[in-house]
Design an enzyme around this catalytic site. Structure first.
Site, PDB file in Angstrom:
ATOM      1  CG  ASP A   1       0.055  -8.241  14.153  1.00  0.00           C
ATOM      2  OD1 ASP A   1       0.665  -9.310  14.311  1.00  0.00           O
ATOM      3  OD2 ASP A   1       0.350  -7.182  14.732  1.00  0.00           O
TER       4      ASP A   1
ATOM      5  CB  CYS B   1     -22.041  14.141 -19.638  1.00  0.00           C
ATOM      6  SG  CYS B   1     -21.262  14.109 -21.263  1.00  0.00           S
TER       7      CYS B   1
ATOM      8  CB  CYS C   1     -16.798  15.314 -20.721  1.00  0.00           C
ATOM      9  SG  CYS C   1     -18.187  16.189 -21.426  1.00  0.00           S
TER      10      CYS C   1
ATOM     11  CB  CYS D   1      22.715  -7.176  -6.041  1.00  0.00           C
ATOM     12  SG  CYS D   1      21.356  -8.366  -6.160  1.00  0.00           S
TER      13      CYS D   1
ATOM     14  CG  ASP E   1       1.717  -6.721  10.916  1.00  0.00           C
ATOM     15  OD1 ASP E   1       1.914  -7.949  11.047  1.00  0.00           O
ATOM     16  OD2 ASP E   1       1.439  -5.969  11.858  1.00  0.00           O
TER      17      ASP E   1
ATOM     18  CB  CYS F   1      18.108  -6.930  -8.259  1.00  0.00           C
ATOM     19  SG  CYS F   1      18.255  -7.420  -6.536  1.00  0.00           S
TER      20      CYS F   1
ATOM     21  CG  ASP G   1       0.637  -2.687  14.944  1.00  0.00           C
ATOM     22  OD1 ASP G   1       0.893  -3.880  14.668  1.00  0.00           O
ATOM     23  OD2 ASP G   1       0.922  -2.150  16.019  1.00  0.00           O
TER      24      ASP G   1
END
Length: 802
Positions: free
Chosen positions: A497, A82, A85, A16, A695, A19, A691
């Site tokens: 959780d 190495c 690099c 919106c 969460d 935002c 899960d």
């Protein structure tokens, strides 16, 4: 490239005008940003950078809650040898203002660059190529091609160099083994002739197998960006040139310094080639885990075409195809079983040793192995959309990651090679002034150049990450972000959780009590009414009544907080909690209410049944804990970690579950925002395991978010690590593996730094005035080669970790 850079950034979080206003204020406050235009319709921000950089812009947007959607490009890079690099490439890429982050991995020969969408990946590849490291853009959506196997070529070159070097070595060093050998040899062959033969053989070593060091090292030296190859080229080249001058123009060199070091030049190249060959072999073993994952997918499968089985390449299959799966055969693609039932071994993807039972409607995953039953399944995903392809991509992403500890290596290698060259020059000058002669000064300088090659430093971190990430995949632990490997090792508190993480997430009937009605009849009536309900507890009652002949329910009405009413077999039914009974004017049966209170105290949810206005039955419904939950908490306590539960469930339920499995701290009745606040209150070292969709904020806010792989895609996307199975014990394996990886990295870094800190002064000759030894260039080359092999070999021990 001009000093000002135009950026056009997609910001998907803008929904919106307000935002867009917040994004505008966040970017306007950033010095070096001008010509800003934020469009809420297209969800994009156009701006001009004149002093500011994309990392600063991204940080400002993230703090405002609106991160930009950046593009990630993967490059395959050749020629890195190495830490200097990889560090140089990383700094060059990061120096662009339109690049947010550049991770360059020496072990995998790849770079992962996060940048503004307007920056062409080809531009990035061209930038790296122009630095002297040929680069190509890896195809998006596909696993990156592994670096070419250098072991066969290095083995061949090492053996050639060994054959050419051996005569030189015998001529120069034979007298140390067989007394009198030198005297006899020089009486047979003139010294100058021996020197010329040695020079020819040494030149063949340097121009043949050793040409790679000069081809890469000298151009890097000319660009003012010396690296490991530059040190080898300077060291072996200096020893050869000095010896050649002594051989061809001895009058140029003082008599006391007329010594040749052809054996040093040849042996240096031979030993370093041997080290690189052993290192290449070991690095091939380090990538074995991801190659094993890729190999899980079969090349062909049996499809049904017009009712007949046809063997087809997997690449030709499409979603919707029906495939036949013979006993013991590997599942080709992700799908859903349509016919047959039996066990499927999913251990190679989930780490779970017990096969999973499959029946029509169950999902099967490509790469898993069918048991002893014939199955038919319908393909649901192909190509890069399969679970196996996503796992491979996640492992590759983690292997290419840059851990925070890598910053220490980067700071050291930024100045390491130039510092070594300066020390070699200083050594030469000091020994020329106070030493016995020019030859000794040359040898000391060459020893410093050779012994200080920073190969071990460059490999210390990425090889451990590479092996550790692969081992994690074998254990069913995927690190979506490489820094999770380091953060998990620093964990102090692990929060879970409850529903679906510590419990199965599927409520079931755990108790039935009746008064004036048979339990079976009470269940039959209740299930008939609940068959029309979408409430989560309804599924538990229906599952309990599976196989019963349920009558039809009429006039079913569900009212939030007041239960469900229906007419079944001519009886008026009310199903709900105690408040629903009271609201309907039903007198609760004392014995049933006592059972309900006892069940609630144990974390169950009581559901009451009233028939024709009489309270006749009470059911206890509970979400049982996962079998592994108690052992998981106990294992975390053994690791010295505190545990917590963050649940949106009722406090009584959460406390009962937490008490049974041994959780230290229990927070219940939480909204997603409350979980976020609780996680932030835990401070540094917080881990959250969850899960569900609710969460996701907590997973993102925790120092390390760990998602259960059986959970929602949103949770998985918000997490730093994913447990492929539903077993919460995977977090224990993840933490143990993380600690093992960080311990391994610390060992590697100690060895790499301590080796250089101890041996560079010895090579310079600081012990000589006190009667101590000075390392010869040959011993320096051997020590340098073995240090890299040691670091890689140490990392390979992680293949048995956790």
């Amino acid at each position: 490239m001009t000093s000002a850079t135009e950026l056009d950034l997609p910001i998907p979080g803008i929904s919106c005008a307000s935002c867009a206003g917040r994004v505008t204020r966040a970017l306007t406050a950033l010095p070096g940003v001008s010509d800003l235009n934020v469009n809420p319709v297209t969800k994009r921000a156009h701006l001009r950078l004149d002093g500011a950089t994309l990392p600063q812009v991204q940080e400002a947007l993230a703090q405002a809650g609106y991160p930009a959607d950046l593009t990630t490009t993967r490059l395959s890079i050749e020629g890195m040898s190495c830490a200097s690099c990889s560090g140089r490439i990383s700094r060059a890429l990061s120096a662009r203002p339109d690049v947010a982050e550049a991770q360059v991995n020496l072990a995998t020969h790849q770079a992962q660059v996060m940048h503004a969408p307007g920056l062409s990946p080809d531009t990035l590849a061209r930038l790296v190529t122009e630095m002297g490291y040929p680069a190509q853009v890896a195809a998006p959506g596909r696993p990156a091609a592994p670096p070419p196997d250098e072991a066969p070529v290095l083995r061949r070159d090492f053996l050639i160099a060994l054959a050419l070097t051996l005569p030189i070595f015998v001529v120069e060093m034979g007298g140390h083994v067989v007394p009198g050998f030198h005297h006899w040899l020089h009486s047979v062959v003139p010294t100058r002739a021996l020197w010329i033969v040695q020079m020819v053989l040494a030149l063949a070593v340097l121009a043949g197998p050793g040409r790679r060091f000069f081809a890469a090292g000298l151009p890097a030296l000319r660009r003012g960006a010396p690296e490991m190859n530059s040190l080898v080229a300077l060291g072996s080249g200096t020893a050869f040139l000095f010896s050649a001058v002594v051989t061809l123009a001895p009058g140029v060199v003082p008599v006391a310094s007329r010594q040749v070091w052809f054996e040093a030049a040849a042996v240096i190249v031979t030993l370093i080639l041997m080290g690189r060959w052993l290192e290449a072999r070991a690095k091939g073993q380090a990538g074995a885990a991801i190659r094993a994952l890729i190999a899980l997918a079969p090349d062909t499968a049996t499809a049904l075409r017009d009712g007949r089985p046809v063997k087809l390449p997997v690449a030709d299959l499409r979603a919707g195809d029906l495939l036949l799966l013979a006993p013991g055969e590997r599942v080709a693609l992700d799908g859903v079983v349509t016919e047959g039932s039996g066990p499927v071994d999913e251990s190679m993807l989930t780490g779970e040793p017990v096969p999973a039972s499959k029946a029509p409607g169950d999902k099967v995953t490509g790469g898993t192995v069918n048991g002893n039953s014939a199955l038919t399944y319908r393909v649901t995903a192909t190509g890069t959309d399969t679970v196996l392809s996503r796992i491979v991509a996640l492992v590759e992403q983690a292997q290419a990651a840059r851990l925070p500890v890598q910053a220490l290596v980067d700071r050291v290698t930024l100045v390491f090679v130039p510092a070594v060259m300066a020390l070699a020059a200083l050594t030469f000058v000091l020994w020329l002034i106070w030493g016995p002669g020019l030859a000794h000064a040359v040898v000391a300088a060459v020893s410093v150049l050779i012994i200080a090659c920073p190969c071990a430093m460059g490999l210390a971190v990425p090889v451990s990450i590479m092996v550790g990430s692969g081992r994690g995949a074998q254990l069913g632990v995927l690190f979506r972000r490489g820094d999770a490997l380091q953060k998990l090792a620093e964990a102090r508190v692990v929060a879970f959780d409850k529903t679906g993480t510590l419990t199965l997430g599927r409520p079931r009937v755990t108790g039935t009590w009746t008064d004036g009605i048979e339990p079976r009849q009470a269940l039959r009536l209740t299930a008939a009414a609940e068959a029309r309900s979408e409430h989560p507890l309804a599924a538990a009652i229906l599952a309990e009544a599976e196989g019963m002949d349920l009558p039809a329910a009429e006039t079913v009405t569900a009212t939030a907080g007041r239960g469900l009413t229906a007419v079944v077999d001519g009886h008026a039914l009310l199903i709900g909690n105690g408040a629903a009974l009271k609201a309907a004017g039903v007198t609760p049966a004392p014995e049933l209410m006592a059972q309900a209170e006892a069940a609630a105290a144990q974390g169950a949810t009581p559901v009451h049944l009233a028939v024709d206005g009489h309270h006749v039955a009470t059911f206890a419904l509970a979400d049982p804990e996962r079998p592994e939950a108690t052992s998981t908490i106990a294992d975390l306590h053994q690791l010295g970690l505190e545990t917590a539960m963050l649940s949106g469930d009722l406090p009584a339920t959460a406390k009962a579950v937490g008490a049974r499995i041994g959780i230290d701290r229990i927070h219940a009745g939480l909204t997603p925002e409350d979980k976020l606040t609780a996680i932030r209150g835990m401070g540094k070292g917080s881990v959250f395991v969850g899960d569900g969709i609710n969460d996701a904020p907590a997973l993102a806010a925790a120092d390390t978010g760990v998602a259960i792989g059986t959970g929602t895609d949103i949770a998985i996307e918000s997490a730093d690590a994913v447990l492929m199975s539903g077993d919460p014990g995977g977090v224990v394996r993840a933490i143990r593996l993380s600690r093992a990886v960080m311990r391994n990295i610390r060992q590697n870094l100690f060895w790499a730094f301590a080796y250089n800190a101890a041996l560079i002064p010895v090579a310079m000759g600081v012990l000589v005035p006190f009667g101590g030894p000075q390392l010869s260039p040959m011993l320096g080359a051997a020590a340098m080669a073995l240090s890299s092999v040691f670091v890689v070999g140490n990392a390979l021990r992680l293949r048995g970790a956790a």
